[in-house]
Scaffold this motif. Structure first.
Motif, PDB file in Angstrom:
ATOM      1  N   ILE A  42     -24.800   5.072  37.425  1.00 39.20           N
ATOM      2  CA  ILE A  42     -25.712   6.222  37.513  1.00 39.20           C
ATOM      3  C   ILE A  42     -25.951   6.612  38.969  1.00 39.20           C
ATOM      4  O   ILE A  42     -25.937   7.805  39.321  1.00 39.20           O
ATOM      5  CB  ILE A  42     -27.041   5.900  36.798  1.00 39.20           C
ATOM      6  N   LEU A  43     -26.147   5.622  39.838  1.00 38.45           N
ATOM      7  CA  LEU A  43     -26.366   5.923  41.255  1.00 38.45           C
ATOM      8  C   LEU A  43     -25.118   6.539  41.887  1.00 38.45           C
ATOM      9  O   LEU A  43     -25.225   7.464  42.698  1.00 38.45           O
ATOM     10  CB  LEU A  43     -26.779   4.661  42.005  1.00 38.45           C
ATOM     11  N   ALA A  44     -23.945   6.036  41.524  1.00 41.76           N
ATOM     12  CA  ALA A  44     -22.715   6.628  42.057  1.00 41.76           C
ATOM     13  C   ALA A  44     -22.600   8.083  41.635  1.00 41.76           C
ATOM     14  O   ALA A  44     -22.261   8.965  42.448  1.00 41.76           O
ATOM     15  CB  ALA A  44     -21.507   5.838  41.573  1.00 41.76           C
ATOM     16  N   ASN A  45     -22.898   8.363  40.371  1.00 45.83           N
ATOM     17  CA  ASN A  45     -22.849   9.748  39.898  1.00 45.83           C
ATOM     18  C   ASN A  45     -23.867  10.621  40.620  1.00 45.83           C
ATOM     19  O   ASN A  45     -23.591  11.784  40.941  1.00 45.83           O
ATOM     20  CB  ASN A  45     -23.100   9.786  38.385  1.00 45.83           C
ATOM     21  N   THR A  46     -25.042  10.085  40.869  1.00 42.70           N
ATOM     22  CA  THR A  46     -26.111  10.865  41.494  1.00 42.70           C
ATOM     23  C   THR A  46     -25.877  11.057  42.986  1.00 42.70           C
ATOM     24  O   THR A  46     -25.960  12.173  43.506  1.00 42.70           O
ATOM     25  CB  THR A  46     -27.466  10.166  41.268  1.00 42.70           C
ATOM     26  N   VAL A  47     -25.559   9.966  43.677  1.00 44.39           N
ATOM     27  CA  VAL A  47     -25.479   9.981  45.141  1.00 44.39           C
ATOM     28  C   VAL A  47     -24.168  10.577  45.637  1.00 44.39           C
ATOM     29  O   VAL A  47     -24.143  11.339  46.613  1.00 44.39           O
ATOM     30  CB  VAL A  47     -25.659   8.557  45.698  1.00 44.39           C
ATOM     31  N   VAL A  48     -23.067  10.243  44.955  1.00 43.27           N
ATOM     32  CA  VAL A  48     -21.748  10.640  45.454  1.00 43.27           C
ATOM     33  C   VAL A  48     -21.183  11.845  44.708  1.00 43.27           C
ATOM     34  O   VAL A  48     -20.686  12.791  45.317  1.00 43.27           O
ATOM     35  CB  VAL A  48     -20.769   9.454  45.386  1.00 43.27           C
ATOM     36  N   PHE A  49     -21.265  11.819  43.372  1.00 44.64           N
ATOM     37  CA  PHE A  49     -20.681  12.906  42.590  1.00 44.64           C
ATOM     38  C   PHE A  49     -21.694  13.997  42.253  1.00 44.64           C
ATOM     39  O   PHE A  49     -21.364  14.958  41.552  1.00 44.64           O
ATOM     40  CB  PHE A  49     -20.044  12.346  41.320  1.00 44.64           C
ATOM     41  N   ASN A  50     -22.928  13.825  42.715  1.00 43.57           N
ATOM     42  CA  ASN A  50     -23.972  14.853  42.627  1.00 43.57           C
ATOM     43  C   ASN A  50     -24.308  15.263  41.206  1.00 43.57           C
ATOM     44  O   ASN A  50     -24.657  16.414  40.936  1.00 43.57           O
ATOM     45  CB  ASN A  50     -23.573  16.090  43.443  1.00 43.57           C
ATOM     46  N   GLN A  51     -24.220  14.322  40.282  1.00 43.19           N
ATOM     47  CA  GLN A  51     -24.617  14.548  38.903  1.00 43.19           C
ATOM     48  C   GLN A  51     -25.207  13.253  38.363  1.00 43.19           C
ATOM     49  O   GLN A  51     -25.063  12.189  38.962  1.00 43.19           O
ATOM     50  CB  GLN A  51     -23.439  15.001  38.038  1.00 43.19           C
ATOM     51  N   GLY A  52     -25.838  13.332  37.205  1.00 43.87           N
ATOM     52  CA  GLY A  52     -26.372  12.144  36.566  1.00 43.87           C
ATOM     53  C   GLY A  52     -25.327  11.473  35.696  1.00 43.87           C
ATOM     54  O   GLY A  52     -24.134  11.613  35.908  1.00 43.87           O
ATOM     55  N   ASP A  53     -25.785  10.781  34.680  1.00 39.98           N
ATOM     56  CA  ASP A  53     -24.894  10.118  33.738  1.00 39.98           C
ATOM     57  C   ASP A  53     -24.194  11.183  32.898  1.00 39.98           C
ATOM     58  O   ASP A  53     -24.836  11.956  32.178  1.00 39.98           O
ATOM     59  CB  ASP A  53     -25.724   9.192  32.837  1.00 39.98           C
ATOM     60  N   PRO A  54     -22.837  11.281  32.961  1.00 39.21           N
ATOM     61  CA  PRO A  54     -22.123  12.336  32.245  1.00 39.21           C
ATOM     62  C   PRO A  54     -22.229  12.200  30.739  1.00 39.21           C
ATOM     63  O   PRO A  54     -21.906  13.134  30.003  1.00 39.21           O
ATOM     64  CB  PRO A  54     -20.664  12.170  32.723  1.00 39.21           C
ATOM     65  N   ARG A  55     -22.694  11.053  30.234  1.00 38.47           N
ATOM     66  CA  ARG A  55     -22.797  10.865  28.780  1.00 38.47           C
ATOM     67  C   ARG A  55     -24.151  11.321  28.241  1.00 38.47           C
ATOM     68  O   ARG A  55     -24.348  11.341  27.037  1.00 38.47           O
ATOM     69  CB  ARG A  55     -22.590   9.381  28.448  1.00 38.47           C
ATOM     70  N   ASP A  56     -25.078  11.681  29.135  1.00 42.42           N
ATOM     71  CA  ASP A  56     -26.396  12.165  28.676  1.00 42.42           C
ATOM     72  C   ASP A  56     -26.280  13.524  28.023  1.00 42.42           C
ATOM     73  O   ASP A  56     -25.431  14.323  28.369  1.00 42.42           O
ATOM     74  CB  ASP A  56     -27.368  12.254  29.850  1.00 42.42           C
TER      75      ASP A  56
END
Length: 210
Positions: A196-210
């Motif tokens: 989740i942090l990688a998606n938020t911090v690096v890929f600028n999104q949250g959990d893609p499964r939400d």
């Protein structure tokens, strides 16, 4: 540029972004590319370099660098070839991302520190810069605000937390925006919180499964 040691997946036609996924010791390009299912990288070109005999270098990443030669230089060149492949598809270097686990995380950090510039972002799941001590003479360039996420366990049998912290300090000195998280007793694995942090911090999104 050699592409016979790489797997390509994801957006193979006119990608705007590319993610280079680097497997750990004993792993494979197929394994690490499978992690993309949990990452916010739906429209990315995915490139998975494959290490010879599933190992990027034979000894610990904390061994003197010369002890891991010529394998370390060969592996760094394989990452450079993956970068060249992404660029040949039209992806700008500022839109190239790196992700690695364990030995692959160490290689991702080492390659980018030796070739620092503005990248899309870097994710290091349990890793640090390579060598018995930090080889400052090898690190060149300016990350210019590149977001980096580093997550690791305390303790971790393979990656001492002190090396993770020293790597964070060095990368910040080179202009990276580093988010570091140390998890007590997590073990040598990738956690959901790290994803989740990688998606938020690096890929600028949250959990893609939400």
């Amino acid at each position: 540029m050699q592409i016979n040691h790489m797997i390509q997946s994801g957006n193979l036609e006119r990608p705007m972004k590319a993610l280079i996924l680097i497997h750990g010791r004993g792993g494979s390009a197929d394994d690490i590319i499978g992690l993309s299912e949990y990452l916010a990288v739906d429209d990315y070109l995915l490139i998975g370099p494959q290490a010879d005999e599933n190992t990027w270098y034979p000894h610990s990443f904390l061994a003197p660098q010369q002890d891991n030669q010529p394998f370390l230089d060969r592996s760094l060149q394989r990452i450079a070839d993956a970068v060249a492949l992404a660029k040949s598809k039209g992806v700008e270097e500022t839109s190239i991302y790196f992700l690695g686990f364990s030995q692959g995380a160490c290689l991702a950090l080492e390659y980018t520190a030796r070739n620092a510039q503005r990248y899309g972002g870097i994710v290091a799941f349990t890793g640090g810069l390579i060598g018995q001590s930090l080889s400052l003479e090898n690190y060149n360039g300016d990350f210019d605000g590149t977001p980096i996420f580093i997550g690791s366990s305390d303790p971790d049998f393979h990656v001492p937390v002190e090396r993770v912290q020293d790597s964070t300090v060095q990368l910040r000195k080179m202009g990276a925006l580093v988010t570091e998280r140390i998890y007590p007793e997590m073990g040598h694995r990738i956690s959901k919180e790290e994803i989740i942090l990688a998606n938020t911090v690096v890929f600028n999104q949250g959990d893609p499964r939400d």
